[in-house]
Design an enzyme around this catalytic site. Structure first.
Site, PDB file in Angstrom:
ATOM      1  N   HIS A   1       0.856  -1.190   0.000  1.00 50.72           N
ATOM      2  CA  HIS A   1       0.000   0.000   0.000  1.00 50.72           C
ATOM      3  C   HIS A   1       0.885   1.231   0.000  1.00 50.72           C
ATOM      4  O   HIS A   1       1.936   1.228   0.636  1.00 50.72           O
ATOM      5  CB  HIS A   1      -0.903   0.006   1.249  1.00 50.72           C
ATOM      6  CG  HIS A   1      -2.072   0.904   1.125  1.00 50.72           C
ATOM      7  ND1 HIS A   1      -1.997   2.249   1.393  1.00 50.72           N
ATOM      8  CD2 HIS A   1      -3.347   0.661   0.734  1.00 50.72           C
ATOM      9  CE1 HIS A   1      -3.182   2.795   1.183  1.00 50.72           C
ATOM     10  NE2 HIS A   1      -4.019   1.861   0.780  1.00 50.72           N
TER      11      HIS A   1
ATOM     12  N   ASP B   1      -7.944  -5.395   0.086  1.00 50.00           N
ATOM     13  CA  ASP B   1      -8.419  -6.304  -0.959  1.00 50.00           C
ATOM     14  C   ASP B   1      -8.025  -7.757  -0.734  1.00 50.00           C
ATOM     15  O   ASP B   1      -8.481  -8.627  -1.466  1.00 50.00           O
ATOM     16  CB  ASP B   1      -7.880  -5.840  -2.324  1.00 50.00           C
ATOM     17  CG  ASP B   1      -8.522  -4.532  -2.761  1.00 50.00           C
ATOM     18  OD1 ASP B   1      -9.746  -4.418  -2.614  1.00 50.00           O
ATOM     19  OD2 ASP B   1      -7.809  -3.636  -3.222  1.00 50.00           O
TER      20      ASP B   1
HETATM   21  N1  ACO Z   1       3.925  -7.614  -4.834  1.00 43.78           N
HETATM   22  C1  ACO Z   1       5.240  -7.555  -5.080  1.00 43.78           C
HETATM   23  N2  ACO Z   1       5.992  -6.452  -4.907  1.00 43.78           N
HETATM   24  C2  ACO Z   1       5.382  -5.356  -4.472  1.00 43.78           C
HETATM   25  C3  ACO Z   1       4.017  -5.329  -4.176  1.00 43.78           C
HETATM   26  C4  ACO Z   1       3.273  -6.507  -4.373  1.00 43.78           C
HETATM   27  N3  ACO Z   1       1.967  -6.552  -4.119  1.00 43.78           N
HETATM   28  N4  ACO Z   1       3.671  -4.090  -3.759  1.00 43.78           N
HETATM   29  C5  ACO Z   1       4.780  -3.351  -3.774  1.00 43.78           C
HETATM   30  N5  ACO Z   1       5.827  -4.116  -4.210  1.00 43.78           N
HETATM   31  C6  ACO Z   1       7.225  -3.702  -4.318  1.00 43.78           C
HETATM   32  C7  ACO Z   1       7.427  -2.692  -5.413  1.00 43.78           C
HETATM   33  O1  ACO Z   1       7.691  -3.375  -6.647  1.00 43.78           O
HETATM   34  C8  ACO Z   1       8.616  -1.931  -4.907  1.00 43.78           C
HETATM   35  O2  ACO Z   1       9.768  -2.754  -5.095  1.00 43.78           O
HETATM   36  P1  ACO Z   1      11.228  -2.070  -5.343  1.00 43.78           P
HETATM   37  O3  ACO Z   1      11.492  -1.201  -4.144  1.00 43.78           O
HETATM   38  O4  ACO Z   1      12.151  -3.223  -5.466  1.00 43.78           O
HETATM   39  O5  ACO Z   1      11.083  -1.284  -6.608  1.00 43.78           O
HETATM   40  C9  ACO Z   1       8.369  -1.885  -3.414  1.00 43.78           C
HETATM   41  O6  ACO Z   1       7.546  -3.010  -3.132  1.00 43.78           O
HETATM   42  C10 ACO Z   1       7.717  -0.656  -2.904  1.00 43.78           C
HETATM   43  O7  ACO Z   1       6.514  -0.460  -3.584  1.00 43.78           O
HETATM   44  P2  ACO Z   1       5.716   0.869  -3.268  1.00 43.78           P
HETATM   45  O8  ACO Z   1       6.463   2.044  -3.776  1.00 43.78           O
HETATM   46  O9  ACO Z   1       5.361   0.854  -1.835  1.00 43.78           O
HETATM   47  O10 ACO Z   1       4.404   0.662  -4.101  1.00 43.78           O
HETATM   48  P3  ACO Z   1       3.438   1.791  -4.610  1.00 43.78           P
HETATM   49  O11 ACO Z   1       3.112   2.723  -3.504  1.00 43.78           O
HETATM   50  O12 ACO Z   1       3.938   2.392  -5.855  1.00 43.78           O
HETATM   51  O13 ACO Z   1       2.173   0.919  -5.000  1.00 43.78           O
HETATM   52  C11 ACO Z   1       0.419  -0.606  -4.681  1.00 43.78           C
HETATM   53  C12 ACO Z   1       1.207   0.550  -4.074  1.00 43.78           C
HETATM   54  C13 ACO Z   1      -0.083  -0.207  -6.095  1.00 43.78           C
HETATM   55  C14 ACO Z   1      -0.789  -0.873  -3.823  1.00 43.78           C
HETATM   56  C15 ACO Z   1       1.333  -1.845  -4.754  1.00 43.78           C
HETATM   57  O14 ACO Z   1       1.702  -2.244  -3.468  1.00 43.78           O
HETATM   58  C16 ACO Z   1       0.664  -2.999  -5.490  1.00 43.78           C
HETATM   59  O15 ACO Z   1       0.747  -3.066  -6.722  1.00 43.78           O
HETATM   60  N6  ACO Z   1       0.005  -3.938  -4.766  1.00 43.78           N
HETATM   61  C17 ACO Z   1      -0.746  -4.984  -5.413  1.00 43.78           C
HETATM   62  C18 ACO Z   1      -2.078  -4.439  -5.952  1.00 43.78           C
HETATM   63  C19 ACO Z   1      -3.045  -4.180  -4.811  1.00 43.78           C
HETATM   64  O16 ACO Z   1      -3.222  -4.993  -3.917  1.00 43.78           O
HETATM   65  N7  ACO Z   1      -3.722  -3.023  -4.902  1.00 43.78           N
HETATM   66  C20 ACO Z   1      -4.732  -2.628  -3.895  1.00 43.78           C
HETATM   67  C21 ACO Z   1      -4.211  -1.557  -3.004  1.00 43.78           C
HETATM   68  S1  ACO Z   1      -5.399  -1.057  -1.835  1.00 43.78           S
HETATM   69  C22 ACO Z   1      -6.491  -0.157  -2.691  1.00 43.78           C
HETATM   70  O17 ACO Z   1      -6.186   0.512  -3.627  1.00 43.78           O
HETATM   71  C23 ACO Z   1      -7.854  -0.212  -2.347  1.00 43.78           C
END
Ligand code: ACO
Length: 432
Positions: free
Chosen positions: A306, A363
């Site tokens: 998140h 989710d």
């Molecule tokens: N699976 C694998 N890796 C992940 C995930 C995940 N679910 N989420 C974040 N990461 C990784 C990113 O690739 C990044 O890696 P890096 O540092 O090596 O590049 C690191 O974790 C940090 O990511 P963030 O910058 O915290 O992610 P961001 O804030 O851009 O995105 C998001 C947040 C879109 C929710 C992301 O975590 C994601 O894609 N999760 C899966 C989709 C999801 O569950 N969405 C629902 C969110 S809740 C809502 O909107 C209601």
């Protein structure tokens, strides 16, 4: 503590005011940054930018705290009443008994769709995604309630909010009925908000669906947990569209489009696909974790991570507990819950997820709960939207009442050609 930040660019120093809210991170006010320095700020996904001052919802992602109008989310668990929470978010305080019954009566008055709107379903493909229908139909409400295109006072806002919050259930349930080739079931004015939605989803013309109190409570709670979440992607979209003084129907329809995306509300469907794939034997939980960590693979562990929460999302914690409770009450079992627990256990002990502070988000468990109460997968994100609607309305209202609000119009850092020449078609090659 200083209430100014000093920014030094070359020899020039400028002072920027610091704004402090009642809680949360202080903000450096850069509204005059360009005037003072000739520079703009670069923050492409707005991760470091507060786009407004808001009194609606407070989230502390480090400590896993979520409050609506100051009330901790846990306090809505015992006697969940989504309509009451909707009123709280939109009007800023808990309703009195009279206010709640007046608003509930308005929801009942507005639960039917105009015949013109109902007939439009016949022209949609049977397999049309319900989120596409939802967005189109919410926007379409503007055609049938033109007196509410401009909402200037509390009375007209309440009238518009009642139409949206009431009709969204009917729109959603009709989308599902059409996808199943089933006749539309009209709303029943004697039923409460969630029971009425379930009735329109599952009753048959010759057989009333009997809603159990456990299922009604679970749906109430699920809607409440989705009701607002400060400046997330869909809410930001509602505010952006609303900033152009677009009407409430159009602004909320745009919110639905943003919510549909798999990185946002659409993640609940992705989670279910992932769990079903594992259950069918096409993937193991360990492989799932490996794929999520592989940077050459676009796969993500959906329902994890998140932008704001760097701790367990409090909504996911409540939903996980609610799943256990509802499963016991309804005496059902679902192997997908065990798979989800296993995935969570693997992820929370894996250095990749620990270092990045990735925890289950709202989710991760919502789909399992929705499945337990009989909601089909293609309606998961629609249920999220029904829940989120009061939040969008509250945020739209707050923006419209803010005298400092201006049209959202960010800057960019241009990286294209400095100046190019128009080449006539006859002289063009792929390289020109
Ligand atoms: N699976 C694998 N890796 C992940 C995930 C995940 N679910 N989420 C974040 N990461 C990784 C990113 O690739 C990044 O890696 P890096 O540092 O090596 O590049 C690191 O974790 C940090 O990511 P963030 O910058 O915290 O992610 P961001 O804030 O851009 O995105 C998001 C947040 C879109 C929710 C992301 O975590 C994601 O894609 N999760 C899966 C989709 C999801 O569950 N969405 C629902 C969110 S809740 C809502 O909107 C209601």
């Amino acid at each position: 503590m200083s209430d100014k930040a000093i920014l030094k660019i070359g020899d020039k120093e400028v002072e920027l005011p610091i704004i402090r809210g009642t809680l949360g991170d202080p903000a450096i006010d850069i509204t005059r940054l360009r005037d003072l320095t000739g520079h703009v700020a670069y923050d492409p996904s707005l991760a470091n930018t507060a786009i407004c001052k808001s009194a609606i919802t407070f989230v502390d992602g480090e400590r896993g705290i979520l409050r609506y109008r100051g009330i901790p989310i846990d306090q809505f668990i015992e006697k969940p009443n989504f309509v009451e929470v909707a009123w709280l978010l939109i009007f800023g305080r808990l309703p009195t008994k009279e206010e709640l019954s007046r608003f509930s009566a308005k929801l009942t008055e507005n639960e039917l769709l105009h015949e013109g709107l109902r007939l439009q379903y016949q022209h949609m493909p049977v397999d049309a995604p319900p989120m596409a229908i939802l967005s189109a139909m919410l926007n379409n409400l503007a055609c049938f309630h033109q007196q509410l295109l401009w909402v200037g006072d509390e009375e007209s806002l309440e009238a518009a909010a009642a139409r949206l919050i009431s009709k969204v259930r009917t729109i959603a349930a009709f989308a599902y009925r059409r996808s199943q080739g089933l006749p539309f079931i009209y709303p029943d004015p004697h039923l409460r908000y969630c029971a009425n939605f379930l009735h329109m989803m599952f009753s048959l013309p010759y057989k009333q669906y009997i809603v159990s109190p456990e299922v009604e409570d679970a749906l109430n709670l699920l809607f409440i947990l989705h009701a607002d979440h400060e400046q997330n992607c869909s809410t930001m979209t509602v505010r952006t569209v609303g900033s152009a003084r677009a009407n409430l129907f159009a602004s909320c329809a745009a919110g639905v489009c943003a919510l549909w995306g798999p990185l946002h509300g659409g993640a609940n469907v992705e989670v279910m696909d992932m769990l079903e794939r594992i259950h069918a034997g096409g993937l193991t939980p360990e492989e799932c974790i490996r794929m999520a960590k592989d940077k050459t693979n676009p796969f993500r562990l959906y329902g994890f991570g998140h932008r704001i929460y760097k701790n367990y999302d409090p909504r996911a914690r409540i939903l996980k507990d609610t799943c256990e409770k509802v499963f016991a009450q309804l005496k059902v079992q679902d192997p997908l819950l065990d798979i989800a627990r296993k995935l969570e256990e693997l992820a929370l002990s894996d250095p990749y997820f620990i270092e990045r502070r990735l925890y289950p988000n709202v989710d991760f468990y919502s789909g399992i709960l929705l499945r337990a109460i009989g909601i089909p997968k293609n309606m998961f994100t629609v249920c999220f939207a029904i829940g989120r609607l009061p939040g969008w309305i509250a945020q739209w209202r707050e923006q419209h009442e803010d005298p400092t609000s201006r049209i959202v119009r960010p800057r960019q850092v241009y990286i294209g050609p400095v100046e190019a020449k128009y080449v006539p078609m006859s002289e063009r090659t792929a390289a020109t």
